[in-house]
Design a protein around this motif. Structure first.
Motif, PDB file in Angstrom:
ATOM      1  N   ALA A 168       0.833  -1.213   0.000  1.00 29.75           N
ATOM      2  CA  ALA A 168       0.000   0.000   0.000  1.00 29.75           C
ATOM      3  C   ALA A 168       0.863   1.256   0.000  1.00 29.75           C
ATOM      4  CB  ALA A 168      -0.933  -0.003   1.215  1.00 29.75           C
ATOM      5  N   GLY A 169       1.911   1.263   0.830  1.00 29.39           N
ATOM      6  CA  GLY A 169       2.800   2.421   0.864  1.00 29.39           C
ATOM      7  C   GLY A 169       3.527   2.644  -0.442  1.00 29.39           C
ATOM      8  N   LEU A 215       2.482   1.763  -3.484  1.00 30.26           N
ATOM      9  CA  LEU A 215       1.554   2.247  -4.506  1.00 30.26           C
ATOM     10  C   LEU A 215       1.284   3.743  -4.353  1.00 30.26           C
ATOM     11  CD1 LEU A 215      -1.031  -0.687  -4.665  1.00 30.26           C
ATOM     12  CD2 LEU A 215       0.801  -0.163  -6.273  1.00 30.26           C
ATOM     13  N   VAL A 216       1.001   4.167  -3.119  1.00 31.31           N
ATOM     14  CA  VAL A 216       0.735   5.591  -2.890  1.00 31.31           C
ATOM     15  C   VAL A 216       2.000   6.421  -3.109  1.00 31.31           C
ATOM     16  CG1 VAL A 216       0.019   7.307  -1.177  1.00 31.31           C
ATOM     17  CG2 VAL A 216      -1.132   5.091  -1.282  1.00 31.31           C
ATOM     18  N   TRP A 271       4.163   5.822   3.382  1.00 33.66           N
ATOM     19  CA  TRP A 271       4.116   6.256   1.990  1.00 33.66           C
ATOM     20  C   TRP A 271       5.163   7.310   1.681  1.00 33.66           C
ATOM     21  CZ3 TRP A 271       3.553  11.227   0.389  1.00 33.66           C
ATOM     22  CH2 TRP A 271       3.100  12.164   1.329  1.00 33.66           C
ATOM     23  N   VAL A 303      -0.097   4.659   6.318  1.00 29.99           N
ATOM     24  CA  VAL A 303      -0.068   6.126   6.328  1.00 29.99           C
ATOM     25  C   VAL A 303       1.306   6.638   6.744  1.00 29.99           C
ATOM     26  CG1 VAL A 303      -1.001   8.173   7.485  1.00 29.99           C
ATOM     27  CG2 VAL A 303      -2.543   6.370   6.700  1.00 29.99           C
ATOM     28  N   VAL A 354       2.961   6.773  -6.942  1.00 28.33           N
ATOM     29  CA  VAL A 354       2.161   7.740  -7.699  1.00 28.33           C
ATOM     30  C   VAL A 354       2.533   9.170  -7.320  1.00 28.33           C
ATOM     31  CG1 VAL A 354      -0.174   8.594  -8.106  1.00 28.33           C
ATOM     32  CG2 VAL A 354       0.252   6.130  -8.007  1.00 28.33           C
ATOM     33  N   LEU A 355       2.569   9.458  -6.028  1.00 27.60           N
ATOM     34  CA  LEU A 355       2.877  10.813  -5.588  1.00 27.60           C
ATOM     35  C   LEU A 355       4.318  11.203  -5.906  1.00 27.60           C
ATOM     36  CD1 LEU A 355       1.032  10.940  -2.141  1.00 27.60           C
ATOM     37  CD2 LEU A 355       0.247  11.775  -4.372  1.00 27.60           C
ATOM     38  N   ALA A 406       7.710   7.727  -1.473  1.00 24.98           N
ATOM     39  CA  ALA A 406       7.518   8.884  -2.343  1.00 24.98           C
ATOM     40  C   ALA A 406       8.819   9.642  -2.532  1.00 24.98           C
ATOM     41  CB  ALA A 406       6.437   9.798  -1.755  1.00 24.98           C
TER      42      ALA A 406
END
Length: 279
Positions: free
Chosen positions: A87-88, A90-91, A149, A146, A94-95, A153
């Motif tokens: 999950a981290g 993927l987020v 991420w 949360v 993208v960012l 990034a």
């Protein structure tokens, strides 16, 4: 040919065994990890329970089999570690791509948001989120994702900033390639290797964070076994029944060390300076 030393090979073997036990645990040890047997309280490792079963790693203060708890806890740790990192990633992917490629106000917003989060200790943020969401496996994954991420990034943003000025990217832009095509075919491949290295390291740290939340009672519910909750249950019995806290603690330590060894090996293999020296 790139060759790994003995350490990473041993670490990979240990982690492979850990995954195998986590997946096939209920078949190997058909004991309920949360079933209580008051008559079998605090049995030492190697004892025989009242029903004739063999307690290889002993039982806790409620008569629950410690080996069954460790195996069930390994499934929770593996699921949380992989889910949070995925999950981290993927987020963060993208960012990070958006911030590194487009820059400007978008980069400023994403970077400042990441700076604000990094200024707050990640474990405290996870405790705050887990406490607000309540004890649940899903909530633990959300709370820890949360906090992770921003790490991914930043890794992706750095790679994107380095790659977007390369000649082949400029050539693709001159030839009329769209931003989406450039991101997918030119920028993204350069981010994969450093992203995998960061993800490998974060798996072990995520397992430790999950154990910490479960230790504080903010992790998985009480009807699910977890390494952190098992350690918490045994902290009052360290003098008389050390195995309750020691066994899951050793398992967690061993897994985190092995993940760290593999992360260091992956980082060393991806270091561009190593290629220069080899030449």
């Amino acid at each position: 040919m790139k060759r790994f030393g003995t350490g990473p090979v041993v670490a990979a073997a240990v982690l492979g065994l850990f995954v195998l036990v986590a997946v096939l645990g209920p078949v190997l040890v058909p004991y309920d990890s949360v079933a209580t047997r008051v008559g079998d309280r605090l049995l030492a490792p190697g004892s025989t329970a009242s029903d004739g079963s063999f307690a290889l790693l002993g039982t806790d203060q409620n008569g629950r089999d410690v080996l069954a708890q460790v195996i069930a806890g390994s499934r929770v740790s593996l699921l949380v570690g992989i889910s949070v990192v995925v999950a981290g990633v993927l987020v963060g992917l993208v960012l990070g791509l958006l911030a590194g490629y487009y820059g400007g106000w978008l980069d400023t917003i994403i970077s400042r948001l990441g700076d604000m989060q990094l200024a707050f200790p990640s474990i405290l943020l996870a405790i705050l989120l887990a406490g607000a969401l309540g004890p649940s496996l899903t909530n633990v994954i959300v709370a820890l994702a949360v906090t992770r991420w921003v790490i991914f990034a930043r890794v992706v943003r750095g790679s994107a900033l380095t790659t977007k000025g390369r000649e082949f990217v400029e050539s693709a832009r001159v030839m009329g390639a769209s931003d989406l095509r450039i991101l997918a075919h030119y920028i993204l491949p350069s981010c994969v290797q450093p992203l995998l290295v960061a993800a490998t390291v974060q798996v072990g740290l995520t397992m430790v964070a999950e154990a910490a939340l479960s230790f504080l009672g903010l992790g998985v519910p009480v009807d699910q076994a977890s390494w952190g909750s098992t350690i918490a249950n045994g902290r009052d019995y360290l003098a008389s029944a050390w195995w309750i806290a020691a066994v899951p603690g050793i398992a967690l330590t061993l897994v985190v060390i092995c993940v760290g060894v593999l992360g260091d090996a992956a980082r060393d293999e991806s270091d561009p300076a190593k290629e220069v020296v080899a030449r």
